[in-house]
Design a protein around this motif. Structure first.
Motif, mmCIF file in Angstrom:
data_model
loop_
_atom_site.group_PDB
_atom_site.id
_atom_site.type_symbol
_atom_site.label_atom_id
_atom_site.label_comp_id
_atom_site.label_asym_id
_atom_site.label_seq_id
_atom_site.Cartn_x
_atom_site.Cartn_y
_atom_site.Cartn_z
ATOM 1 N N CYS A 92 12.602 18.979 -40.860
ATOM 2 C CA CYS A 92 12.299 20.314 -41.387
ATOM 3 C C CYS A 92 11.053 20.884 -40.722
ATOM 4 C CB CYS A 92 12.103 20.253 -42.891
ATOM 5 S SG CYS A 92 13.584 19.731 -43.780
ATOM 6 N N ALA A 93 10.047 20.044 -40.546
ATOM 7 C CA ALA A 93 8.812 20.502 -39.918
ATOM 8 C C ALA A 93 9.036 20.883 -38.457
ATOM 9 C CB ALA A 93 7.735 19.427 -40.030
ATOM 10 N N SER A 94 10.076 20.310 -37.823
ATOM 11 C CA SER A 94 10.334 20.604 -36.418
ATOM 12 C C SER A 94 11.060 21.935 -36.212
ATOM 13 C CB SER A 94 11.143 19.478 -35.771
ATOM 14 O OG SER A 94 12.486 19.505 -36.219
ATOM 15 N N LEU A 95 11.655 22.479 -37.259
ATOM 16 C CA LEU A 95 12.334 23.765 -37.130
ATOM 17 C C LEU A 95 11.289 24.856 -36.922
ATOM 18 C CD1 LEU A 95 15.053 23.672 -39.912
ATOM 19 C CD2 LEU A 95 15.424 23.704 -37.452
ATOM 20 N N ARG A 96 11.418 25.574 -35.852
ATOM 21 C CA ARG A 96 10.481 26.652 -35.543
ATOM 22 C C ARG A 96 11.216 27.980 -35.593
ATOM 23 N NH1 ARG A 96 6.645 24.145 -37.092
ATOM 24 N NH2 ARG A 96 5.746 22.509 -35.841
ATOM 25 N N PRO A 97 10.936 28.792 -36.588
ATOM 26 C CA PRO A 97 11.601 30.089 -36.677
ATOM 27 C C PRO A 97 11.336 30.917 -35.431
ATOM 28 C CG PRO A 97 10.158 29.721 -38.570
ATOM 29 C CD PRO A 97 9.956 28.590 -37.628
ATOM 30 N N SER A 98 12.346 31.648 -35.017
ATOM 31 C CA SER A 98 12.216 32.546 -33.879
ATOM 32 C C SER A 98 13.119 33.745 -34.139
ATOM 33 C CB SER A 98 12.636 31.847 -32.592
ATOM 34 O OG SER A 98 14.019 31.548 -32.639
ATOM 35 N N PRO A 99 12.879 34.845 -33.453
ATOM 36 C CA PRO A 99 13.745 36.012 -33.654
ATOM 37 C C PRO A 99 15.221 35.696 -33.422
ATOM 38 C CG PRO A 99 11.772 36.662 -32.486
ATOM 39 C CD PRO A 99 11.754 35.153 -32.569
ATOM 40 N N SER A 100 15.517 34.839 -32.428
ATOM 41 C CA SER A 100 16.923 34.515 -32.175
ATOM 42 C C SER A 100 17.526 33.679 -33.296
ATOM 43 C CB SER A 100 17.069 33.788 -30.838
ATOM 44 O OG SER A 100 16.397 32.544 -30.872
ATOM 45 N N MET A 101 16.704 32.931 -33.997
ATOM 46 C CA MET A 101 17.194 32.109 -35.111
ATOM 47 C C MET A 101 17.249 32.913 -36.408
ATOM 48 S SD MET A 101 15.416 28.681 -36.539
ATOM 49 C CE MET A 101 16.044 27.760 -37.900
ATOM 50 N N CYS A 102 16.275 33.774 -36.623
ATOM 51 C CA CYS A 102 16.131 34.440 -37.914
ATOM 52 C C CYS A 102 16.661 35.871 -37.965
ATOM 53 C CB CYS A 102 14.665 34.457 -38.324
ATOM 54 S SG CYS A 102 13.999 32.802 -38.513
ATOM 55 N N GLY A 103 16.838 36.501 -36.824
ATOM 56 C CA GLY A 103 17.273 37.896 -36.837
ATOM 57 C C GLY A 103 16.169 38.808 -37.335
ATOM 58 N N ASP A 104 16.567 39.943 -37.866
ATOM 59 C CA ASP A 104 15.598 40.955 -38.286
ATOM 60 C C ASP A 104 15.244 40.921 -39.764
ATOM 61 O OD1 ASP A 104 15.406 42.052 -35.715
ATOM 62 O OD2 ASP A 104 17.210 43.255 -36.048
ATOM 63 N N ASP A 105 16.009 40.157 -40.564
ATOM 64 C CA ASP A 105 15.743 40.151 -42.004
ATOM 65 C C ASP A 105 16.305 38.874 -42.630
ATOM 66 O OD1 ASP A 105 18.530 40.545 -42.161
ATOM 67 O OD2 ASP A 105 18.290 42.705 -42.350
ATOM 68 N N ARG A 106 16.060 38.725 -43.920
ATOM 69 C CA ARG A 106 16.483 37.520 -44.643
ATOM 70 C C ARG A 106 17.998 37.330 -44.577
ATOM 71 N NH1 ARG A 106 14.462 34.138 -48.612
ATOM 72 N NH2 ARG A 106 15.997 33.390 -50.117
ATOM 73 N N SER A 156 20.079 38.212 -42.258
ATOM 74 C CA SER A 156 20.433 37.715 -40.927
ATOM 75 C C SER A 156 20.074 36.237 -40.784
ATOM 76 C CB SER A 156 19.709 38.511 -39.844
ATOM 77 O OG SER A 156 20.111 39.850 -39.855
ATOM 78 N N ALA A 157 18.909 35.860 -41.294
ATOM 79 C CA ALA A 157 18.485 34.465 -41.213
ATOM 80 C C ALA A 157 19.441 33.561 -41.989
ATOM 81 C CB ALA A 157 17.060 34.322 -41.756
ATOM 82 N N LEU A 158 19.811 33.975 -43.190
ATOM 83 C CA LEU A 158 20.726 33.161 -43.990
ATOM 84 C C LEU A 158 22.114 33.090 -43.362
ATOM 85 C CD1 LEU A 158 19.643 34.182 -47.592
ATOM 86 C CD2 LEU A 158 19.133 32.054 -46.374
ATOM 87 N N ALA A 159 22.548 34.172 -42.738
ATOM 88 C CA ALA A 159 23.844 34.159 -42.051
ATOM 89 C C ALA A 159 23.801 33.195 -40.873
ATOM 90 C CB ALA A 159 24.217 35.564 -41.594
ATOM 91 N N LEU A 183 21.852 30.551 -40.554
ATOM 92 C CA LEU A 183 21.837 29.184 -41.095
ATOM 93 C C LEU A 183 23.225 28.767 -41.580
ATOM 94 C CD1 LEU A 183 18.452 29.183 -43.020
ATOM 95 C CD2 LEU A 183 19.013 27.929 -40.927
ATOM 96 N N ALA A 184 23.943 29.686 -42.195
ATOM 97 C CA ALA A 184 25.307 29.390 -42.642
ATOM 98 C C ALA A 184 26.194 29.049 -41.449
ATOM 99 C CB ALA A 184 25.876 30.570 -43.420
ATOM 100 N N GLU A 185 26.004 29.765 -40.343
ATOM 101 C CA GLU A 185 26.783 29.478 -39.136
ATOM 102 C C GLU A 185 26.436 28.098 -38.577
ATOM 103 O OE1 GLU A 185 29.507 30.285 -35.891
ATOM 104 O OE2 GLU A 185 29.363 30.737 -38.023
ATOM 105 N N LEU A 186 25.149 27.741 -38.560
ATOM 106 C CA LEU A 186 24.762 26.401 -38.122
ATOM 107 C C LEU A 186 25.379 25.334 -39.021
ATOM 108 C CD1 LEU A 186 20.990 26.875 -37.242
ATOM 109 C CD2 LEU A 186 22.866 26.400 -35.666
ATOM 110 N N GLU A 187 25.375 25.565 -40.315
ATOM 111 C CA GLU A 187 26.004 24.630 -41.259
ATOM 112 C C GLU A 187 27.490 24.484 -40.933
ATOM 113 O OE1 GLU A 187 24.919 22.820 -43.879
ATOM 114 O OE2 GLU A 187 22.850 23.490 -43.996
ATOM 115 N N ARG A 188 28.153 25.619 -40.684
ATOM 116 C CA ARG A 188 29.588 25.586 -40.390
ATOM 117 C C ARG A 188 29.846 24.791 -39.108
ATOM 118 N NH1 ARG A 188 33.289 27.661 -37.333
ATOM 119 N NH2 ARG A 188 31.905 28.993 -36.149
ATOM 120 N N LEU A 189 29.045 25.043 -38.095
ATOM 121 C CA LEU A 189 29.243 24.391 -36.800
ATOM 122 C C LEU A 189 28.945 22.901 -36.819
ATOM 123 C CD1 LEU A 189 27.731 27.147 -34.488
ATOM 124 C CD2 LEU A 189 30.152 26.539 -34.729
ATOM 125 N N THR A 190 28.079 22.475 -37.730
ATOM 126 C CA THR A 190 27.702 21.059 -37.764
ATOM 127 C C THR A 190 28.396 20.292 -38.881
ATOM 128 O OG1 THR A 190 25.747 21.552 -39.117
ATOM 129 C CG2 THR A 190 25.450 21.507 -36.716
#
Length: 65
Positions: A32-46, A48-51, A53-60
């Motif tokens: 968890c500490a290694s996750l570094r938020p970035s615009p490409s990961m988080c998008g422009d708002d909450r 987008s960020a949750l979407a 993360l949901a995609e990462l969950e789906r892919l993994t």
């Protein structure tokens, strides 16, 4: 979650506002500490960020094969 978190399941350390209860504490897992938020990961708002993360969950998710 000593054996990892299954895809699609919220972390047990999230509070009612989906904020990490361990943020900034030494017992926070290294992953968890290694996750570094970035615009490409988080998008422009909450939403987008949750979407993202949901995609990462789906892919993994083990069933996604």
């Amino acid at each position: 979650m000593p054996h990892g978190k299954p895809a699609g399941m919220p972390c047990v350390q999230l509070d009612e506002q989906l904020r990490c209860r361990l943020f900034g504490r030494p017992e926070r897992p290294a992953f968890c500490a290694s996750l570094r938020p970035s615009p490409s990961m988080c998008g422009d708002d909450r939403a987008s960020a949750l979407a993202g993360l949901a995609e990462l969950e789906r892919l993994t998710c083990p069933d996604a094969r």
